[in-house]
Write a protein that holds these residues in place. Structure first.
Motif, mmCIF file in Angstrom:
data_model
loop_
_atom_site.group_PDB
_atom_site.id
_atom_site.type_symbol
_atom_site.label_atom_id
_atom_site.label_comp_id
_atom_site.label_asym_id
_atom_site.label_seq_id
_atom_site.Cartn_x
_atom_site.Cartn_y
_atom_site.Cartn_z
ATOM 1 N N ALA A 187 3.832 6.857 -5.215
ATOM 2 C CA ALA A 187 3.742 7.136 -6.655
ATOM 3 C C ALA A 187 2.763 8.278 -6.934
ATOM 4 O O ALA A 187 2.992 9.098 -7.846
ATOM 5 C CB ALA A 187 3.319 5.865 -7.397
ATOM 6 N N LYS A 188 1.681 8.350 -6.160
ATOM 7 C CA LYS A 188 0.719 9.444 -6.333
ATOM 8 C C LYS A 188 1.357 10.803 -6.058
ATOM 9 O O LYS A 188 0.931 11.818 -6.598
ATOM 10 C CB LYS A 188 -0.477 9.228 -5.409
ATOM 11 C CG LYS A 188 -1.420 8.130 -5.856
ATOM 12 C CD LYS A 188 -2.551 7.942 -4.852
ATOM 13 C CE LYS A 188 -3.460 6.800 -5.268
ATOM 14 N NZ LYS A 188 -4.539 6.547 -4.262
ATOM 15 N N ASP A 189 2.380 10.794 -5.198
ATOM 16 C CA ASP A 189 3.095 12.034 -4.884
ATOM 17 C C ASP A 189 4.231 12.301 -5.854
ATOM 18 O O ASP A 189 5.029 13.221 -5.644
ATOM 19 C CB ASP A 189 3.641 11.965 -3.456
ATOM 20 C CG ASP A 189 2.536 11.994 -2.411
ATOM 21 O OD1 ASP A 189 1.457 12.531 -2.698
ATOM 22 O OD2 ASP A 189 2.756 11.461 -1.304
ATOM 23 N N GLY A 190 4.324 11.491 -6.890
ATOM 24 C CA GLY A 190 5.331 11.713 -7.915
ATOM 25 C C GLY A 190 6.620 10.929 -7.759
ATOM 26 O O GLY A 190 7.560 11.145 -8.541
ATOM 27 N N GLU A 198 -9.177 4.207 0.368
ATOM 28 C CA GLU A 198 -8.611 5.536 0.148
ATOM 29 C C GLU A 198 -7.143 5.588 0.558
ATOM 30 O O GLU A 198 -6.383 6.408 0.047
ATOM 31 C CB GLU A 198 -9.403 6.574 0.949
ATOM 32 C CG GLU A 198 -10.878 6.651 0.580
ATOM 33 C CD GLU A 198 -11.657 7.549 1.525
ATOM 34 O OE1 GLU A 198 -11.014 8.333 2.257
ATOM 35 O OE2 GLU A 198 -12.899 7.468 1.538
ATOM 36 N N GLU A 202 7.513 1.578 -8.227
ATOM 37 C CA GLU A 202 6.531 0.687 -8.831
ATOM 38 C C GLU A 202 6.652 -0.705 -8.201
ATOM 39 O O GLU A 202 7.703 -1.064 -7.673
ATOM 40 C CB GLU A 202 6.770 0.610 -10.352
ATOM 41 C CG GLU A 202 5.757 -0.204 -11.125
ATOM 42 C CD GLU A 202 4.336 0.265 -10.932
ATOM 43 O OE1 GLU A 202 3.672 -0.280 -10.010
ATOM 44 O OE2 GLU A 202 3.892 1.164 -11.667
ATOM 45 N N ASP A 227 -5.133 3.057 0.129
ATOM 46 C CA ASP A 227 -4.489 1.999 -0.656
ATOM 47 C C ASP A 227 -4.223 0.758 0.174
ATOM 48 O O ASP A 227 -3.346 -0.049 -0.149
ATOM 49 C CB ASP A 227 -3.196 2.497 -1.307
ATOM 50 C CG ASP A 227 -3.438 3.581 -2.332
ATOM 51 O OD1 ASP A 227 -4.155 3.303 -3.303
ATOM 52 O OD2 ASP A 227 -2.938 4.706 -2.137
ATOM 53 N N PRO A 258 1.907 2.714 -4.087
ATOM 54 C CA PRO A 258 1.029 3.649 -4.815
ATOM 55 C C PRO A 258 0.850 4.980 -4.105
ATOM 56 O O PRO A 258 0.643 6.010 -4.769
ATOM 57 C CB PRO A 258 -0.294 2.881 -4.928
ATOM 58 C CG PRO A 258 -0.220 1.776 -3.940
ATOM 59 C CD PRO A 258 1.214 1.438 -3.788
ATOM 60 N N GLN A 259 0.926 4.990 -2.770
ATOM 61 C CA GLN A 259 0.854 6.266 -2.052
ATOM 62 C C GLN A 259 1.998 7.178 -2.468
ATOM 63 O O GLN A 259 1.805 8.369 -2.761
ATOM 64 C CB GLN A 259 0.896 6.025 -0.538
ATOM 65 C CG GLN A 259 -0.371 5.432 0.046
ATOM 66 C CD GLN A 259 -0.221 5.092 1.517
ATOM 67 O OE1 GLN A 259 0.876 5.124 2.081
ATOM 68 N NE2 GLN A 259 -1.332 4.746 2.155
ATOM 69 N N HIS A 277 0.811 -1.223 0.000
ATOM 70 C CA HIS A 277 0.000 0.000 0.000
ATOM 71 C C HIS A 277 0.845 1.275 0.000
ATOM 72 O O HIS A 277 0.378 2.325 -0.426
ATOM 73 C CB HIS A 277 -0.960 0.018 1.197
ATOM 74 C CG HIS A 277 -0.286 0.252 2.517
ATOM 75 N ND1 HIS A 277 0.321 -0.763 3.231
ATOM 76 C CD2 HIS A 277 -0.110 1.377 3.249
ATOM 77 C CE1 HIS A 277 0.831 -0.262 4.345
ATOM 78 N NE2 HIS A 277 0.591 1.029 4.378
ATOM 79 N N ARG A 278 2.101 1.179 0.476
ATOM 80 C CA ARG A 278 2.946 2.370 0.523
ATOM 81 C C ARG A 278 3.420 2.789 -0.865
ATOM 82 O O ARG A 278 3.672 3.980 -1.107
ATOM 83 C CB ARG A 278 4.166 2.118 1.407
ATOM 84 C CG ARG A 278 3.862 2.016 2.888
ATOM 85 C CD ARG A 278 3.366 3.347 3.426
ATOM 86 N NE ARG A 278 4.388 4.384 3.341
ATOM 87 C CZ ARG A 278 4.125 5.675 3.271
ATOM 88 N NH1 ARG A 278 2.876 6.098 3.236
ATOM 89 N NH2 ARG A 278 5.101 6.573 3.208
#
Length: 400
Positions: A296-299, A347, A303, A349, A293-294, A290-291
Motif C-alpha cells: 500500500a505504501k507503494d501505491g 520499519e 487493504e 511492518d 501495508p508494504q 506485513h506485506r
C-alpha cells in the motif's frame, strides 16, 4: 515444492536426508530462494554459507554444546551493555564469520545482518531460502557430518522439527523474558510474529463490501486466492470454528472446500500479495499482514483493515545450531535479533516478538495462536485434509 504437504514432507525428509548422506551426497553451498517466505537474492548482504571459514565445518560430537556452555559460564550474571560487550569480545576472539540460515526475506534479513556487523564488528554470512529448504538442508548436512549454520531462523513448525531432531542447543538468555510467552521454548525463541489476515484489492472490493467474518471470506465466491501450503492457518481456523462457532469438523472443513472451488491456488505469500495488488484477485484468504501495508505504501490498491477477526498468529523463531563453531558469535547474534533488530522489524511492518517495543500489529485486533507442537503431532491429519481442500480448486497451482 507446494506447501500443501509441508509437515508430512518434512518428516519424510528425515528419511531422505539419511539416504542422501549414505550415498555420499555433499551438502550444497549455493544461494537459494523460494518457499513461502518470499524475497529474492541480491547483492545486499546475501552470501552462500558453509565452509570452516564461515563458521560451518565438520561435526564433532558434543563440541557445540560444550563450547556454548563455556560461553554461558563467561556471561553468567551479566545483563545489558555489560553482557553485550563481553559477548562481542568473545565473538571477536573466535575469529570466525557467523553463518546464518534464514527464511526471512533478503530485503529484511540483509539490513539486519549489516547493522549487526556495523554495531559489533563481527562478520556474518547470510543464506536465505524457503522454510522447507532450510530444514532439508540442515538435515542433510547433519547426516553428512557437516554443520553449515551457526544460527537458524525459520517458521515455528520448522523450528520445532529441528528442535525435535536435536539440532538446536539450549538457549539460555535473560532476553527470553522479554519475548511473548507463546514464542518461548527451551531451545529457541520468537524473532517476530507472522500474522495471517484476509486482504483485498480496493479497486474490486469497496469499503462497505469488505468481509467482516471468516465465513464472509470463505464464502466470497469467484475471485478468491488461497495459499497452497497454509496448513497452520487452516487447522487453527477449523479448530476455532469448532470451539467458538459450534461447528463439527466436517462442517468447518466444508467451508474451506467451498472456498477452494471458487479460488486460484498460489504457491507463496509474496507472490499471492503481488498478484492481489496487480488486480488478479479480489480477495486473499491468508496473506501475511506485513506485506499489505508494504504494498500500500507503494501505491497498490490493497487493504486488510478493518481486520477479519480473529487474525491467526504464528511465531518465526531463532536458535543456535547444535554443532556451531562460533558459539559466542551465535549467541551474540541471537540476542541482537531479539533486542536491537526488533525496532528494525517495525520499519519492515513486521510484528516483533518482544514485549519491549510497540508492535506493528494493532493491539485491538483479536488474535488466536497456531499451536505448532500440536500441529506437528497431527501432521498427517491436517496435511491430508488441506490437500483435499486444495484439490477442490480444480486448477493448476500458480507458482513464481
Amino acid at each position: 515444492m507446494r506447501r500443501g504437504t509441508t509437515i508430512t514432507w518434512l518428516i519424510a525428509g528425515l528419511f531422505a536426508a539419511v539416504v542422501l548422506a549414505a550415498c555420499g551426497s555433499p551438502p550444497t553451498t549455493e544461494n537459494q530462494t523460494g518457499g513461502d517466505a518470499g524475497g529474492t537474492e541480491s547483492a545486499g548482504g546475501t552470501e552462500s554459507a558453509g565452509g570452516t571459514e564461515s563458521g560451518g565445518g565438520q561435526v564433532g560430537e558434543g563440541k557445540g554444546a560444550e563450547a556454548l556452555q563455556a560461553v554461558y559460564d563467561e556471561v553468567e550474571g551479566l545483563e545489558g551493555d555489560e553482557r553485550r560487550e563481553k559477548l562481542i569480545s568473545l565473538a571477536q576472539d573466535e575469529g570466525c564469520e557467523i553463518s546464518l540460515y534464514t527464511s526471512t526475506n533478503v530485503d529484511e534479513s540483509g539490513p539486519i545482518t549489516d547493522a549487526f556487523t556495523d554495531d559489533t564488528d563481527v562478520d556474518i554470512s547470510l543464506y536465505r531460502a524457503g522454510s522447507e529448504t532450510i530444514v532439508q538442508r540442515v538435515l542433510q548436512e547433519s547426516q553428512a557430518g557437516y554443520a553449515g549454520a551457526d544460527v537458524i531462523g525459520n517458521n515455528g513448525p520448522e523450528m520445532t522439527i529441528l528442535d525435535q531432531e536435536g539440532l538446536l542447543l539450549p538457549l539460555e538468555t535473560p532476553i527470553k523474558d522479554d519475548i511473548v510467552d507463546f514464542a518461548v521454548f527451551d531451545n529457541w525463541a520468537g524473532f517476530y510474529l507472522n500474522v495471517f489476515v484476509a486482504a483485498w484489492n480496493t479497486d474490486r472490493i469497496s469499503g462497505d463490501e469488505a468481509p467482516q467474518t471468516w465465513q464472509d471470506v470463505l464464502g466470497y465466491g469467484k475471485g478468491l486466492a488461497m495459499e497452497a501450503g497454509d496448513v497452520d492457518w487452516f487447522s487453527t481456523l477449523v479448530k476455532y470454528f469448532q470451539e467458538e462457532e459450534g461447528m463439527s469438523e466436517e462442517e468447518a472443513v466444508e467451508l474451506f472446500k467451498e472456498a477452494a472451488r471458487n479460488s486460484t491456488v498460489v504457491d507463496g505469500h509474496t507472490l499471492m500479495a503481488e498478484l492481489l495488488a496487480a488486480g488478479e484477485y479480489d480477495l486473499t484468504t491468508s496473506s501475511y499482514q506485513h506485506r499489505i501495508p508494504q504494498l500500500a505504501k507503494d501505491g497498490a490498491p490493497v487493504e486488510w483493515q478493518p481486520a477479519v477477526e480473529p487474525a491467526i498468529v504464528r511465531p518465526n523463531g531463532i536458535g543456535i545450531h547444535r554443532d556451531t563453531d562460533c558459539p559466542a558469535g551465535a549467541l551474540l547474534f541471537v540476542e541482537y535479533a531479539m533486542t536491537d533488530a526488533q525496532d528494525m522489524l517495525i520499519e519492515f511492518d513486521r510484528s516483533p516478538a518482544t514485549t519491549k517495543v510497540e508492535g506493528a500489529f494493532p493491539e485491538d485486533v483479536e488474535t488466536i495462536l497456531v499451536d505448532v507442537e500440536a500441529l506437528l503431532e497431527e501432521a498427517d491429519k491436517w496435511d491430508g485434509l488441506y490437500e483435499e481442500v486444495i484439490r477442490e480448486s480444480g486448477g493448476e497451482v500458480i507458482e513464481d
